[in-house]
Motif scaffolding. Structure first.
Motif, PDB file in Angstrom:
ATOM      1  N   PRO A 189       0.698  -1.154  -0.095  1.00 34.15           N
ATOM      2  CA  PRO A 189      -0.072   0.084   0.034  1.00 34.15           C
ATOM      3  C   PRO A 189       0.902   1.337   0.058  1.00 34.15           C
ATOM      4  O   PRO A 189       1.808   1.341   0.741  1.00 34.15           O
ATOM      5  CB  PRO A 189      -0.839  -0.138   1.311  1.00 34.15           C
ATOM      6  CG  PRO A 189      -0.785  -1.624   1.557  1.00 34.15           C
ATOM      7  CD  PRO A 189       0.644  -2.179   1.073  1.00 34.15           C
ATOM      8  N   LEU A 190       0.424   2.160  -0.855  1.00 31.50           N
ATOM      9  CA  LEU A 190       1.250   3.632  -0.853  1.00 31.50           C
ATOM     10  C   LEU A 190       0.659   4.471  -0.003  1.00 31.50           C
ATOM     11  O   LEU A 190       1.550   5.623   0.144  1.00 31.50           O
ATOM     12  CB  LEU A 190       0.834   4.069  -2.257  1.00 31.50           C
ATOM     13  CG  LEU A 190       1.511   3.321  -3.412  1.00 31.50           C
ATOM     14  CD1 LEU A 190       1.138   3.855  -4.830  1.00 31.50           C
ATOM     15  CD2 LEU A 190       2.846   2.821  -3.356  1.00 31.50           C
ATOM     16  N   ASP A 191      -0.063   4.203   0.873  1.00 28.02           N
ATOM     17  CA  ASP A 191      -0.657   5.264   1.945  1.00 28.02           C
ATOM     18  C   ASP A 191       0.349   5.727   2.886  1.00 28.02           C
ATOM     19  O   ASP A 191       0.814   6.677   3.188  1.00 28.02           O
ATOM     20  CB  ASP A 191      -2.116   4.740   2.566  1.00 28.02           C
ATOM     21  CG  ASP A 191      -3.295   4.548   1.877  1.00 28.02           C
ATOM     22  OD1 ASP A 191      -3.110   5.137   0.549  1.00 28.02           O
ATOM     23  OD2 ASP A 191      -4.221   3.613   2.020  1.00 28.02           O
ATOM     24  N   ARG A 192       1.341   4.414   3.213  1.00 29.41           N
ATOM     25  CA  ARG A 192       2.153   4.675   4.256  1.00 29.41           C
ATOM     26  C   ARG A 192       3.286   5.580   3.577  1.00 29.41           C
ATOM     27  O   ARG A 192       4.027   6.586   4.362  1.00 29.41           O
ATOM     28  CB  ARG A 192       2.983   3.479   4.487  1.00 29.41           C
ATOM     29  CG  ARG A 192       4.098   3.772   5.499  1.00 29.41           C
ATOM     30  CD  ARG A 192       4.554   2.269   6.050  1.00 29.41           C
ATOM     31  NE  ARG A 192       5.874   2.448   6.985  1.00 29.41           N
ATOM     32  CZ  ARG A 192       6.517   1.574   7.633  1.00 29.41           C
ATOM     33  NH1 ARG A 192       6.174   0.269   7.235  1.00 29.41           N
ATOM     34  NH2 ARG A 192       7.441   1.899   8.482  1.00 29.41           N
ATOM     35  N   ARG A 232       3.140   8.114   1.373  1.00 28.85           N
ATOM     36  CA  ARG A 232       2.254   9.330   1.273  1.00 28.85           C
ATOM     37  C   ARG A 232       2.404  10.014   2.877  1.00 28.85           C
ATOM     38  O   ARG A 232       2.562  11.159   2.852  1.00 28.85           O
ATOM     39  CB  ARG A 232       0.827   9.332   0.837  1.00 28.85           C
ATOM     40  CG  ARG A 232       0.683   8.797  -0.565  1.00 28.85           C
ATOM     41  CD  ARG A 232      -0.827   9.055  -1.146  1.00 28.85           C
ATOM     42  NE  ARG A 232      -1.086   8.784  -2.537  1.00 28.85           N
ATOM     43  CZ  ARG A 232      -1.457   7.573  -2.728  1.00 28.85           C
ATOM     44  NH1 ARG A 232      -2.129   6.773  -1.775  1.00 28.85           N
ATOM     45  NH2 ARG A 232      -1.670   7.447  -4.148  1.00 28.85           N
ATOM     46  N   SER A 233       2.160   9.161   3.911  1.00 28.71           N
ATOM     47  CA  SER A 233       1.990   9.872   4.895  1.00 28.71           C
ATOM     48  C   SER A 233       3.519  10.003   5.525  1.00 28.71           C
ATOM     49  O   SER A 233       3.449  11.037   6.361  1.00 28.71           O
ATOM     50  CB  SER A 233       1.341   9.176   5.968  1.00 28.71           C
ATOM     51  OG  SER A 233       1.889   7.748   6.164  1.00 28.71           O
ATOM     52  N   ASP A 234       4.197   9.064   5.382  1.00 28.51           N
ATOM     53  CA  ASP A 234       5.752   9.470   5.718  1.00 28.51           C
ATOM     54  C   ASP A 234       6.763  10.371   4.937  1.00 28.51           C
ATOM     55  O   ASP A 234       7.796  10.782   5.315  1.00 28.51           O
ATOM     56  CB  ASP A 234       6.535   7.882   5.927  1.00 28.51           C
ATOM     57  CG  ASP A 234       5.921   7.170   6.915  1.00 28.51           C
ATOM     58  OD1 ASP A 234       4.954   7.504   7.809  1.00 28.51           O
ATOM     59  OD2 ASP A 234       6.037   5.828   7.044  1.00 28.51           O
ATOM     60  N   ARG A 235       5.955  10.329   3.649  1.00 29.30           N
ATOM     61  CA  ARG A 235       6.746  11.524   2.846  1.00 29.30           C
ATOM     62  C   ARG A 235       8.325  10.863   2.489  1.00 29.30           C
ATOM     63  O   ARG A 235       9.225  12.015   2.340  1.00 29.30           O
ATOM     64  CB  ARG A 235       6.805  12.795   3.181  1.00 29.30           C
ATOM     65  CG  ARG A 235       5.352  13.352   3.099  1.00 29.30           C
ATOM     66  CD  ARG A 235       5.263  14.872   3.410  1.00 29.30           C
ATOM     67  NE  ARG A 235       4.148  15.485   3.147  1.00 29.30           N
ATOM     68  CZ  ARG A 235       3.102  15.608   4.160  1.00 29.30           C
ATOM     69  NH1 ARG A 235       3.237  15.018   5.217  1.00 29.30           N
ATOM     70  NH2 ARG A 235       2.101  16.233   3.726  1.00 29.30           N
TER      71      ARG A 235
END
Length: 473
Positions: free
Chosen positions: A278-281, A283-286
């Motif tokens: 998943p790419l959400d992490r 995006r959140s961690d940048r």
């Protein structure tokens, strides 16, 4: 064969029901309750109900900007004097408040109505909307009322009152399908007939039409606004949808496989497959590691959304031009504008309001003529029918502009009473009070009682400040 009162009631009731659809349409548009049009089926499917309650509502601004310039303050008789009796009757029925709502309703739906009736508490003036009242005119006579119908509903019973010049027919019927009109019994005392003679001798229901034509029906002020309103709402929906995904720069990873993670069998501990990470992490961690040889980052610039805004601005300018609404009401931008420039920007609105004062004034004179007839004053009724309505100045000026204009008119010999009437917000009662105060002041001066105006004459040397006392010899 002559039409019976019941047949006339049913015919006017059917005509009123057909009008309700248009009245509801304009009322909903004024409230901003408007579906999103001019969009493709694909757009509606993708956004779902996201924009169901959204509206950049200009349909309220246009009639609001007009009705705030329409304020009747008095009624003049044929000889030019102010009718004090009509003014008291106007305030007794709280028409000084209700007239704003009635005129606003006429601007929105095209028409509103006023009922003049003499009940147990005296003559009362009430206003009705276009969905509950209707007036029919004599063929070929645009201002001669033939009949009027007013309806309302109370729980499971619907009521209707038919007004003719000779009689008043009061009906009721159940709201269920197929209910027939019968003589009214609800709300009447025992033995009181449902149909009574009309004491006024004319239809007491008066229509307040907006911009009616010789061969057409009254017109809503937002009729020309609504198509542009739909276009503006659609453009805003497209702009916000585009801003959700394209307003910020987008980055892409080139020359690298999509991040995956292994799927491990919990019993054997062996790798049985892999799945996309998943790419959400990320995006959140940048944070992202580029471990593959030749991997790089590419960037897509943000979309330019000004194109939407420019089209919206043009649509709003068209609304201002077609409705003669000053740009200051629509754009809210008013910087370093001279008084002459500001007056020029409002010239179209002032001309429109002045024209409306003439047409609405005819209906208001008819209302007060009926009020005088209900009081039994036929002479005053005839005089007020030939009189005029005193309106507040539709042009907003500063106090210094009014003062300067009044001083110049005074230099030309215009009487004080005529100048006082030009002061915005001044009522005839205040003018009468000023005249009384002026008479009292003149009487005090002629009678030698100057002390009543300016106080007692000071005695030299008494209560004088220390620095003003005469020096000692």
């Amino acid at each position: 064969m002559a039409e019976t009162p019941l047949q006339m009631t049913e015919r006017l009731y059917g005509k009123l029901q057909r009008r309700k659809h248009a009245a509801s349409k304009w009322s909903k548009a004024y409230e901003g309750d408007r579906p999103l049009l001019f969009t493709s089926p694909e757009f509606s499917t993708q956004t779902g109900g996201l924009f169901d309650e959204f509206s950049d509502n200009w349909c309220a601004t246009v009639p609001d900007a007009t009705v705030e310039r329409l304020m009747p303050i008095a009624f003049r008789l044929e000889d030019g004097t102010v009718d004090q009796v009509a003014g008291r009757a106007w305030r007794r029925s709280e028409c000084d408040v209700e007239i704003g709502l009635a005129l606003l309703e006429a601007l929105i739906t095209g028409r509103s109505y006023a009922l003049v009736w003499n009940n147990s508490a005296g003559v009362e003036i009430t206003f009705q909307n276009a969905s509950s009242a209707i007036v029919e005119y004599v063929p070929g006579r645009r201002r001669l009322r033939k009949a009027g119908l007013m309806t309302w509903r109370d729980w499971d019973t619907e009521f209707a009152t038919l007004f003719t010049p000779d009689m008043v027919y009061r009906w009721q019927r159940p709201t269920r399908e197929g209910g027939a009109w019968t003589g009214r019994t609800a709300g009447l005392s025992r033995g009181e007939p449902s149909h009574i003679p009309n004491p006024l001798g004319t239809v007491p229901l008066v229509e307040l039409p907006n911009r009616s034509r010789l061969h057409g029906k009254p017109r809503s002020e937002i009729a020309t606004v609504l198509p542009l309103q739909d276009a503006v709402n659609t453009l805003w929906a497209h702009l916000m949808t585009a801003s959700d995904g394209l307003a910020l720069p987008a980055r892409a990873v080139l020359g690298m496989d999509r991040p995956v993670r292994e799927i491990v069998d919990p019993e054997s501990g062996e790798v049985v497959g892999e799945e996309d990470l998943p790419l959400d992490r990320f995006r959140s961690d940048r944070l992202l590691w580029l471990e593959q040889q030749g991997a790089s980052i590419a960037e897509f610039s943000a979309a330019d959304l000004d194109n939407y805004l420019r089209v919206i601005e043009v649509a709003v300018q068209h609304i201002a031009a077609q409705t003669r609404t000053p740009p200051s009401y629509l754009t809210g931008q008013l910087v370093n504008v001279s008084p002459d420039g500001f007056a020029a920007s409002e010239a179209g609105l002032i001309a429109k309001v002045t024209e409306m004062q003439r047409h609405f004034g005819a209906a208001l004179r008819e209302i007060m003529r009926l009020e005088a007839l209900a009081q039994g004053e036929s002479g005053r009724a005839e005089s007020i029918a030939l009189g005029s309505v005193v309106w507040r100045d539709p042009q907003f000026r500063s106090d210094s502009q009014y003062a300067d204009a009044l001083v110049k008119l005074k230099s030309l010999g215009v009487p004080d009473e005529a100048l006082w009437e030009r002061i915005p917000g001044v009522t005839p009662d205040e003018i009468e009070r000023w005249k009384t105060m002026r008479t009292d002041a003149a009487g005090a001066i002629l009678g030698g009682n100057v002390a009543e105006l300016f106080g007692p004459k000071p005695v030299p040397g008494e209560d004088a400040p220390a620095d003003e006392l005469p020096e000692a010899a």
